[in-house]
Write a protein that holds these residues in place. Sequence first.
Motif, PDB file in Angstrom:
ATOM      1  N   TRP A  32       1.691   9.985   8.192  1.00 26.92           N
ATOM      2  CA  TRP A  32       1.902   9.794   6.768  1.00 26.92           C
ATOM      3  C   TRP A  32       1.564   8.387   6.291  1.00 26.92           C
ATOM      4  N   GLY A  33       0.459   7.825   6.749  1.00 28.33           N
ATOM      5  CA  GLY A  33       0.006   6.535   6.230  1.00 28.33           C
ATOM      6  C   GLY A  33      -0.313   6.599   4.749  1.00 28.33           C
ATOM      7  N   PHE A  34      -0.668   7.804   4.253  1.00 29.67           N
ATOM      8  CA  PHE A  34      -0.966   7.978   2.844  1.00 29.67           C
ATOM      9  C   PHE A  34       0.247   7.641   1.979  1.00 29.67           C
ATOM     10  N   ILE A  35       1.455   7.865   2.512  1.00 30.47           N
ATOM     11  CA  ILE A  35       2.665   7.515   1.766  1.00 30.47           C
ATOM     12  C   ILE A  35       2.752   5.995   1.591  1.00 30.47           C
ATOM     13  N   ASP A  36       2.452   5.243   2.638  1.00 29.66           N
ATOM     14  CA  ASP A  36       2.441   3.782   2.527  1.00 29.66           C
ATOM     15  C   ASP A  36       1.394   3.323   1.516  1.00 29.66           C
ATOM     16  N   ASP A  37       0.208   3.947   1.557  1.00 27.24           N
ATOM     17  CA  ASP A  37      -0.852   3.573   0.606  1.00 27.24           C
ATOM     18  C   ASP A  37      -0.414   3.840  -0.830  1.00 27.24           C
ATOM     19  N   THR A  38       0.270   4.974  -1.046  1.00 31.52           N
ATOM     20  CA  THR A  38       0.733   5.315  -2.389  1.00 31.52           C
ATOM     21  C   THR A  38       1.786   4.335  -2.873  1.00 31.52           C
ATOM     22  N   MET A  39       2.702   3.951  -1.977  1.00 32.38           N
ATOM     23  CA  MET A  39       3.723   2.974  -2.359  1.00 32.38           C
ATOM     24  C   MET A  39       3.093   1.621  -2.669  1.00 32.38           C
ATOM     25  N   ALA A  40       2.096   1.216  -1.884  1.00 32.64           N
ATOM     26  CA  ALA A  40       1.425  -0.059  -2.139  1.00 32.64           C
ATOM     27  C   ALA A  40       0.730  -0.037  -3.500  1.00 32.64           C
ATOM     28  N   LEU A  41       0.069   1.090  -3.822  1.00 33.98           N
ATOM     29  CA  LEU A  41      -0.583   1.225  -5.125  1.00 33.98           C
ATOM     30  C   LEU A  41       0.445   1.134  -6.254  1.00 33.98           C
ATOM     31  N   THR A  42       1.603   1.766  -6.055  1.00 38.10           N
ATOM     32  CA  THR A  42       2.665   1.718  -7.064  1.00 38.10           C
ATOM     33  C   THR A  42       3.146   0.288  -7.280  1.00 38.10           C
ATOM     34  N   PHE A  43       3.320  -0.455  -6.184  1.00 38.70           N
ATOM     35  CA  PHE A  43       3.760  -1.848  -6.309  1.00 38.70           C
ATOM     36  C   PHE A  43       2.734  -2.685  -7.066  1.00 38.70           C
ATOM     37  N   TRP A  44       1.443  -2.495  -6.770  1.00 38.53           N
ATOM     38  CA  TRP A  44       0.419  -3.285  -7.436  1.00 38.53           C
ATOM     39  C   TRP A  44       0.360  -2.980  -8.934  1.00 38.53           C
ATOM     40  N   LEU A  96      -0.483   6.248 -11.416  1.00 30.14           N
ATOM     41  CA  LEU A  96       0.759   6.221 -10.648  1.00 30.14           C
ATOM     42  C   LEU A  96       1.133   7.603 -10.121  1.00 30.14           C
ATOM     43  N   LEU A  97       0.972   8.629 -10.943  1.00 28.19           N
ATOM     44  CA  LEU A  97       1.452   9.960 -10.576  1.00 28.19           C
ATOM     45  C   LEU A  97       0.484  10.732  -9.692  1.00 28.19           C
ATOM     46  N   ALA A  98      -0.804  10.598  -9.910  1.00 26.48           N
ATOM     47  CA  ALA A  98      -1.784  11.430  -9.200  1.00 26.48           C
ATOM     48  C   ALA A  98      -1.694  11.285  -7.681  1.00 26.48           C
ATOM     49  N   PRO A  99      -1.672  10.070  -7.123  1.00 30.24           N
ATOM     50  CA  PRO A  99      -1.565   9.975  -5.655  1.00 30.24           C
ATOM     51  C   PRO A  99      -0.270  10.572  -5.123  1.00 30.24           C
ATOM     52  N   GLY A 100       0.852  10.361  -5.837  1.00 31.51           N
ATOM     53  CA  GLY A 100       2.124  10.914  -5.389  1.00 31.51           C
ATOM     54  C   GLY A 100       2.117  12.431  -5.375  1.00 31.51           C
ATOM     55  N   LEU A 101       1.531  13.042  -6.401  1.00 29.93           N
ATOM     56  CA  LEU A 101       1.463  14.499  -6.441  1.00 29.93           C
ATOM     57  C   LEU A 101       0.554  15.034  -5.340  1.00 29.93           C
ATOM     58  N   THR A 102      -0.503  14.294  -5.048  1.00 27.01           N
ATOM     59  CA  THR A 102      -1.398  14.702  -3.958  1.00 27.01           C
ATOM     60  C   THR A 102      -0.676  14.661  -2.616  1.00 27.01           C
ATOM     61  N   VAL A 103       0.063  13.575  -2.382  1.00 22.79           N
ATOM     62  CA  VAL A 103       0.832  13.451  -1.138  1.00 22.79           C
ATOM     63  C   VAL A 103       1.879  14.558  -1.055  1.00 22.79           C
ATOM     64  N   TRP A 104       2.566  14.832  -2.163  1.00 21.93           N
ATOM     65  CA  TRP A 104       3.605  15.857  -2.160  1.00 21.93           C
ATOM     66  C   TRP A 104       3.018  17.225  -1.832  1.00 21.93           C
TER      67      TRP A 104
END
Length: 275
Positions: A32-44, A96-104
Motif C-alpha cells: 500500500w505505498g499508494f496510500i503514502d503517496d496519497t497522504m503526501a499529496l494531501t499534505f502538499w 484531493l478526492l480522486a486519488p483517495g477514491l482510487t485507493v479506496w
Amino acid sequence: MRVALAMVAVLIASLAFHFASPWRATPIASNWGFIDDTMALTFWITGAGFVAVVLFMAYCLYRSRHQPGRRAAYEPEKRKLEAWLSIITTVAVVVLLAPGLTVWGQYIEAPAGAMEVEAVGMQWNWSFRLPGDDNKLGATDIRFVDSGNPLGLNPADRNGKDDLIVTNGELHLPVGKPVKVLLRSIDVLHDFYVPQIRAKMDLVPGIVSSLWFTPTKIGEFDILCAAFCGLGHPQMRGKMIVDTDSDYARWREAQQTFEQSRKTDADRGRRESNP
C-alpha cells in the motif's frame, strides 16, 4: 501591522516544525505505498493552501492598516475574483478526492485467490482463525460463543472442523502473498490496525468487514486497536509475524484445529470432574 507579522511568524514556525519534526510514518511493509503517496499529496495541497491563506490575510492586514486620512471603499462583489476562487477550489477538491477514491476502490476489492484469515476482537485481545486443508472457513454465530468456543464457530458445520484457532494474539502470514482479513467483534467496536501495513478497518458487532494487503517484509509487527474500546484499550495488542513459506508452514502445523481444541476441552472437563 503587529498582527500581520505575528501571523507570518506562526506560518514560519509551523513549516519549520513540520519539516524538522522527528515524527514520521513507520517504514512501509506492504503493497500500500499508494496510500503514502496519497497522504503526501494531501499534505502538499493543504499545506500550499495554508501558506496562501495566511500570507493573503497578513497582506490584507498590512495593506488595509489604518492610516490618517484613508477611507475604505465599498465594493459589494467582484465576479471575476469569485469565479477564479470557485475554479481553484473545485480543482483542489478534485485533486484531493480522486486519488483517495482510487485507493479506496483498490482497498476494498481483494484479488482473486487471496488467502482468507479472520481476526476477532474482544475486550481486550485478538484471536485469529485460518482455513484448514479444505481452504474454507466454517460458519460462525454469536450464539455459539462460550469459554470452549470463544470465536463462536458452528459445531455442526463440517467446513469449520479443520479451521486453525489462534487465541494467543499472534498471527503468522507468508511473505509476498495477498491476504484478505475478515474482521469480527464479539462485544464492542474495535479497529484492526498495523501501522507498517497502512491498513486499518473497524470491527463492528454484528457485521463482517474486511481489508486486504500483501506483506512485503519479513518481520514482526504490532497489531493495535485504533478504536477506544474500554479501560483495557491501550493493552489490546497482538503480533503479526511475516514468515518465509517454510517457517509459515511449520507454524501452521503446530496450531490446533477447532475439532482438536474441542476434544482437548472435553478431555480437560472429564479430568476435572473425575479427579
